[in-house]
Design a protein around this motif. Structure first.
Motif, PDB file in Angstrom:
ATOM      1  N   VAL A   1       0.845  -1.198   0.000  1.00  0.00           N
ATOM      2  CA  VAL A   1       0.000   0.000   0.000  1.00  0.00           C
ATOM      3  C   VAL A   1       0.882   1.250   0.000  1.00  0.00           C
ATOM      4  CG1 VAL A   1      -1.684   1.331   1.333  1.00  0.00           C
ATOM      5  CG2 VAL A   1      -1.993  -1.119   1.068  1.00  0.00           C
ATOM      6  N   SER A   2       1.943   1.236   0.794  1.00  0.00           N
ATOM      7  CA  SER A   2       2.809   2.422   0.886  1.00  0.00           C
ATOM      8  C   SER A   2       3.526   2.729  -0.428  1.00  0.00           C
ATOM      9  CB  SER A   2       3.813   2.271   2.029  1.00  0.00           C
ATOM     10  OG  SER A   2       4.741   1.264   1.749  1.00  0.00           O
ATOM     11  N   LYS A   3       3.738   1.720  -1.261  1.00  0.00           N
ATOM     12  CA  LYS A   3       4.376   1.944  -2.567  1.00  0.00           C
ATOM     13  C   LYS A   3       3.460   2.702  -3.522  1.00  0.00           C
ATOM     14  CE  LYS A   3       5.548  -2.112  -4.025  1.00  0.00           C
ATOM     15  NZ  LYS A   3       6.128  -3.355  -4.555  1.00  0.00           N
ATOM     16  N   HIS A   4       2.154   2.745  -3.204  1.00  0.00           N
ATOM     17  CA  HIS A   4       1.189   3.343  -4.133  1.00  0.00           C
ATOM     18  C   HIS A   4       0.504   4.584  -3.576  1.00  0.00           C
ATOM     19  CE1 HIS A   4       1.755   0.001  -6.849  1.00  0.00           C
ATOM     20  NE2 HIS A   4       1.658  -0.812  -5.814  1.00  0.00           N
ATOM     21  N   VAL A   5       1.149   5.256  -2.642  1.00  0.00           N
ATOM     22  CA  VAL A   5       0.602   6.508  -2.106  1.00  0.00           C
ATOM     23  C   VAL A   5       0.499   7.517  -3.242  1.00  0.00           C
ATOM     24  CG1 VAL A   5       1.057   8.448  -0.559  1.00  0.00           C
ATOM     25  CG2 VAL A   5       1.448   6.127   0.230  1.00  0.00           C
TER      26      VAL A   5
ATOM     27  N   ILE B   1      -4.945   6.842  -2.550  1.00  0.00           N
ATOM     28  CA  ILE B   1      -4.299   6.477  -1.292  1.00  0.00           C
ATOM     29  C   ILE B   1      -3.536   7.701  -0.810  1.00  0.00           C
ATOM     30  CG2 ILE B   1      -2.597   5.000  -0.173  1.00  0.00           C
ATOM     31  CD1 ILE B   1      -3.270   2.843  -2.241  1.00  0.00           C
ATOM     32  N   GLU B   2      -3.868   8.135   0.397  1.00  0.00           N
ATOM     33  CA  GLU B   2      -3.327   9.402   0.869  1.00  0.00           C
ATOM     34  C   GLU B   2      -2.324   9.267   2.006  1.00  0.00           C
ATOM     35  OE1 GLU B   2      -5.755  12.820   2.729  1.00  0.00           O
ATOM     36  OE2 GLU B   2      -5.857  13.043   0.559  1.00  0.00           O
ATOM     37  N   GLY B   3      -2.653   8.503   3.018  1.00  0.00           N
ATOM     38  CA  GLY B   3      -1.773   8.431   4.179  1.00  0.00           C
ATOM     39  C   GLY B   3      -1.512   7.012   4.618  1.00  0.00           C
TER      40      GLY B   3
ATOM     41  N   PHE C   1      -4.477   2.865   6.772  1.00  0.00           N
ATOM     42  CA  PHE C   1      -4.142   3.758   5.674  1.00  0.00           C
ATOM     43  C   PHE C   1      -5.400   4.531   5.314  1.00  0.00           C
ATOM     44  CE2 PHE C   1      -5.516  -0.164   3.723  1.00  0.00           C
ATOM     45  CZ  PHE C   1      -6.243   0.205   2.603  1.00  0.00           C
ATOM     46  N   THR C   2      -5.232   5.716   4.751  1.00  0.00           N
ATOM     47  CA  THR C   2      -6.384   6.547   4.415  1.00  0.00           C
ATOM     48  C   THR C   2      -6.493   6.700   2.908  1.00  0.00           C
ATOM     49  OG1 THR C   2      -5.099   8.582   4.646  1.00  0.00           O
ATOM     50  CG2 THR C   2      -6.328   7.832   6.577  1.00  0.00           C
ATOM     51  N   VAL C   3      -7.737   6.827   2.471  1.00  0.00           N
ATOM     52  CA  VAL C   3      -8.040   7.018   1.058  1.00  0.00           C
ATOM     53  C   VAL C   3      -8.947   8.233   0.948  1.00  0.00           C
ATOM     54  CG1 VAL C   3      -9.137   6.021  -0.990  1.00  0.00           C
ATOM     55  CG2 VAL C   3      -7.848   4.558   0.570  1.00  0.00           C
ATOM     56  N   SER C   4      -8.573   9.175   0.101  1.00  0.00           N
ATOM     57  CA  SER C   4      -9.367  10.364  -0.154  1.00  0.00           C
ATOM     58  C   SER C   4     -10.277  10.066  -1.347  1.00  0.00           C
ATOM     59  CB  SER C   4      -8.432  11.529  -0.467  1.00  0.00           C
ATOM     60  OG  SER C   4      -9.161  12.691  -0.702  1.00  0.00           O
ATOM     61  N   LEU C   5     -11.588  10.180  -1.140  1.00  0.00           N
ATOM     62  CA  LEU C   5     -12.546   9.835  -2.198  1.00  0.00           C
ATOM     63  C   LEU C   5     -12.757  10.987  -3.161  1.00  0.00           C
ATOM     64  CD1 LEU C   5     -15.327   7.946  -0.235  1.00  0.00           C
ATOM     65  CD2 LEU C   5     -13.350   7.022  -1.416  1.00  0.00           C
ATOM     66  N   GLU C   6     -13.018  10.626  -4.391  1.00  0.00           N
ATOM     67  CA  GLU C   6     -13.282  11.602  -5.440  1.00  0.00           C
ATOM     68  C   GLU C   6     -14.707  11.402  -5.933  1.00  0.00           C
ATOM     69  OE1 GLU C   6     -10.338  10.754  -8.346  1.00  0.00           O
ATOM     70  OE2 GLU C   6      -8.695  11.062  -6.953  1.00  0.00           O
ATOM     71  N   GLU C   7     -15.620  12.170  -5.385  1.00  0.00           N
ATOM     72  CA  GLU C   7     -17.014  12.068  -5.813  1.00  0.00           C
ATOM     73  C   GLU C   7     -17.508  13.434  -6.237  1.00  0.00           C
ATOM     74  OE1 GLU C   7     -18.830   8.438  -3.248  1.00  0.00           O
ATOM     75  OE2 GLU C   7     -18.780  10.384  -2.267  1.00  0.00           O
ATOM     76  N   ASN C   8     -18.224  13.458  -7.356  1.00  0.00           N
ATOM     77  CA  ASN C   8     -18.808  14.710  -7.832  1.00  0.00           C
ATOM     78  C   ASN C   8     -19.958  15.099  -6.918  1.00  0.00           C
ATOM     79  OD1 ASN C   8     -17.033  14.609  -9.958  1.00  0.00           O
ATOM     80  ND2 ASN C   8     -18.481  13.573 -11.303  1.00  0.00           N
ATOM     81  N   ASN C   9     -20.196  16.381  -6.804  1.00  0.00           N
ATOM     82  CA  ASN C   9     -21.318  16.934  -6.033  1.00  0.00           C
ATOM     83  C   ASN C   9     -21.240  16.628  -4.541  1.00  0.00           C
ATOM     84  OD1 ASN C   9     -22.309  17.696  -8.567  1.00  0.00           O
ATOM     85  ND2 ASN C   9     -23.474  15.800  -8.749  1.00  0.00           N
ATOM     86  N   ARG C  10     -20.079  16.281  -4.034  1.00  0.00           N
ATOM     87  CA  ARG C  10     -19.923  15.998  -2.600  1.00  0.00           C
ATOM     88  C   ARG C  10     -18.611  16.602  -2.117  1.00  0.00           C
ATOM     89  NH1 ARG C  10     -21.924  10.197  -0.551  1.00  0.00           N
ATOM     90  NH2 ARG C  10     -24.090  10.800  -0.516  1.00  0.00           N
ATOM     91  N   PRO C  11     -18.590  17.026  -0.861  1.00  0.00           N
ATOM     92  CA  PRO C  11     -17.304  17.497  -0.321  1.00  0.00           C
ATOM     93  C   PRO C  11     -16.308  16.340  -0.218  1.00  0.00           C
ATOM     94  CG  PRO C  11     -19.043  17.573   1.356  1.00  0.00           C
ATOM     95  CD  PRO C  11     -19.675  17.124   0.079  1.00  0.00           C
TER      96      PRO C  11
END
Length: 116
Positions: free
Chosen positions: A36-40, A62-64, A70-80
């Motif tokens: 997972v850390s190789k793909h941040v 993959i963010e942190g 590990f954390t994942v930042s989501l990419e969704e339209n019309n949402r924060p």
């Protein structure tokens, strides 16, 4: 006395194999963390079980990387922007499935899949 020695030898070999199995299990979680850390910073598709019957699929980055999660930042339209966290054990137990969306990294998490 010979039987006692054979039994002790058998027990020693058995315990040695058990320790190896336990070490392999720890190494698997470490391997997942390393992978997972190789793909941040890379885009991934996540498939996670929300409950027994609900499965959700999300695309994110993959963010942190932290000691147990590990954390994942989501990419969704019309949402924060939303951030989800997962444990490496979630990946190990297949509660969460990760697929890289980058074509060059095909099969990065393939070793996690069971040989059925």
């Amino acid at each position: 006395a010979l039987f006692l020695l054979q039994d002790m030898l058998y027990l020693f070999v058995y315990l040695k194999n058990e320790v190896k199995c336990m070490q392999n299990q720890r190494a698997t979680v470490v391997d997942i963390k390393h992978e997972v850390s190789k793909h941040v910073g890379e885009k991934v598709r996540l498939e996670a079980h929300k409950s027994k019957k609900k499965l959700y699929q999300k695309v994110g980055t993959i963010e942190g990387i932290y000691p147990c999660i590990f954390t994942v930042s989501l990419e969704e339209n019309n949402r924060p922007k939303q951030k989800l966290s997962f444990s490496y054990a979630d990946v190990l137990t297949k509660t969460v499935k990760i697929d890289l969306l980058d074509a060059d990294s095909e099969g990065a998490f393939a070793y996690i899949s069971p040989h059925s």
